[in-house]
Design a protein around this motif. Structure first.
Motif, mmCIF file in Angstrom:
data_model
loop_
_atom_site.group_PDB
_atom_site.id
_atom_site.type_symbol
_atom_site.label_atom_id
_atom_site.label_comp_id
_atom_site.label_asym_id
_atom_site.label_seq_id
_atom_site.Cartn_x
_atom_site.Cartn_y
_atom_site.Cartn_z
ATOM 1 N N MET A 1 0.818 -1.205 0.000
ATOM 2 C CA MET A 1 0.000 0.000 0.000
ATOM 3 C C MET A 1 0.859 1.265 0.000
ATOM 4 N N LYS A 2 2.132 1.124 -0.303
ATOM 5 C CA LYS A 2 2.978 2.308 -0.316
ATOM 6 C C LYS A 2 2.570 3.229 -1.454
ATOM 7 N N ARG A 3 2.565 4.512 -1.164
ATOM 8 C CA ARG A 3 2.288 5.488 -2.196
ATOM 9 C C ARG A 3 3.253 6.633 -2.030
ATOM 10 N N THR A 4 3.472 7.364 -3.111
ATOM 11 C CA THR A 4 4.406 8.487 -3.047
ATOM 12 C C THR A 4 3.734 9.686 -2.434
ATOM 13 N N LEU A 5 4.430 10.365 -1.538
ATOM 14 C CA LEU A 5 3.900 11.573 -0.923
ATOM 15 C C LEU A 5 3.754 12.692 -1.943
ATOM 16 N N SER A 6 2.692 13.454 -1.818
ATOM 17 C CA SER A 6 2.568 14.664 -2.616
ATOM 18 C C SER A 6 3.550 15.697 -2.079
ATOM 19 N N ALA A 7 3.744 16.753 -2.833
ATOM 20 C CA ALA A 7 4.657 17.812 -2.389
ATOM 21 C C ALA A 7 4.214 18.386 -1.057
ATOM 22 N N ALA B 1 -4.301 6.394 7.796
ATOM 23 C CA ALA B 1 -2.862 6.154 7.835
ATOM 24 C C ALA B 1 -2.471 5.242 6.677
ATOM 25 N N ASN B 2 -1.154 4.993 6.547
ATOM 26 C CA ASN B 2 -0.668 4.223 5.403
ATOM 27 C C ASN B 2 -0.551 2.737 5.702
ATOM 28 N N PHE B 3 -1.623 2.156 6.257
ATOM 29 C CA PHE B 3 -1.693 0.702 6.360
ATOM 30 C C PHE B 3 -3.146 0.275 6.146
#
Length: 312
Positions: free
Chosen positions: A1-7, A56-58
């Protein structure tokens, strides 16, 4: 579920990383110097009358966010979800800025984030202490029976080889242990800081991983211990052993909704509290399996929960 952070999220994460150097915090869940991996922080505030639900990121956090949104929409309250935001340090900042309005949380983890020296571990005491530590613009709604705690988990082979029952038993083998966990676990009280303080557990090395990568590292013996949440389906599926924590590094982590006071109308509270009353540990674990093992869509699983529990 990893995603790239926005600016935007990266900017927040960088600022928080600098702040964390001075103090540190704790915790799904965890604290201090936290990883900001995950999706971007939503920009701007939600439209009037709309509840923007963050996560959250999970996977479990994302699932509960979908449940809250589905329940609100079913009762005629406009609610939206988006990409996962990241670690606690990031999504709490988003809540304070008003770019999200509601986020699933875990009582003890949130308490030790705001108060790393908190000594409360039982549910009622944790909740009471937490309400006194929240920022003035935030409140928590009812706690759910569902609890998902941090653990130190090993394979059954490792448990048998080293005769492990408690975290203290594992500490005797610290020099042989590679520990797998999210990056933020290194600097949290509900993490390596607390494990060192209470058990003198200082692993020889640490692998910063997320989600299924943690499970795979444990299964492949690339790590001999790992931080896996109690509702994670891999514990039962792979026969992992959760080590007992008699010194209470990990406290009672009941699911709690954290919401901005400005959006916590009586109707919103009634809807979310009704969800909380139906959300048990067994139900949450079963839904986690559907999402993480059976690869069901979290939104669909959430809507099924709402329907089957008379919340629609």
């Amino acid at each position: 579920m990893k995603r790239t952070l926005s600016a935007t999220a990266l900017g927040i994460a960088a600022a928080l990383a600098l702040a964390a150097c001075g103090g540190g915090s704790s915790n799904p869940l965890s604290t201090g110097g936290g990883s900001a991996s995950g999706g971007g922080v939503p920009s701007g505030s939600a439209k009037a009358g709309t509840i923007r639900v963050g996560a959250a990121n999970f996977p479990e956090s994302q699932l509960i966010a979908e449940i809250y949104a589905a329940a609100l929409n079913a009762k005629g309250i406009k609610a939206t979800t988006g990409d996962p935001i990241g670690a606690r340090e990031v999504y709490l900042k988003a809540l304070q800025q008003g770019s999200i309005d509601l986020v699933p949380e875990y009582a003890y983890s949130l308490l030790t984030f705001y108060n790393p020296s908190a000594s409360q571990t039982e549910p009622d005491a944790v909740r009471s202490a937490l309400t006194k530590k929240l920022p003035s613009g935030d409140i928590v709604l009812d706690s759910a029976p569902a609890e998902d705690s941090n653990t130190v988990t090993v394979t059954k082979e490792t448990a048998a080889k080293w005769k492990l029952k408690t975290i203290g038993d594992l500490a005797k083998h610290s020099k042989e242990v590679t520990f797998a966990a999210p990056a933020e676990f290194q600097s949290r009280e509900q993490g390596l800081k607390g494990l060192k303080k209470k058990y003198n557990l200082v692993p020889k090395s640490f692998r910063a991983l997320q989600g299924t990568a943690i499970v795979q590292a444990l299964k492949n013996d690339q790590a001999q211990a790992a931080n896996i949440f109690t509702t994670d389906p891999s514990i039962k599926a792979d026969g992992f052993v959760i080590l007992k924590d008699p010194k209470h590094v990990f406290g009672s982590d009941n699911v709690v909704p954290l919401i901005r006071k400005a959006k916590a109308s009586t109707k919103v509270q009634t809807v979310i509290n009704a969800v909380q009353a139906k959300l048990t540990t067994d139900k949450l674990a079963a839904m986690d399996k559907k999402v993480q093992v059976d690869h069901k869509d979290a939104s669909s699983v959430a809507k099924q929960f709402i329907s089957s529990n008379g919340l629609g």
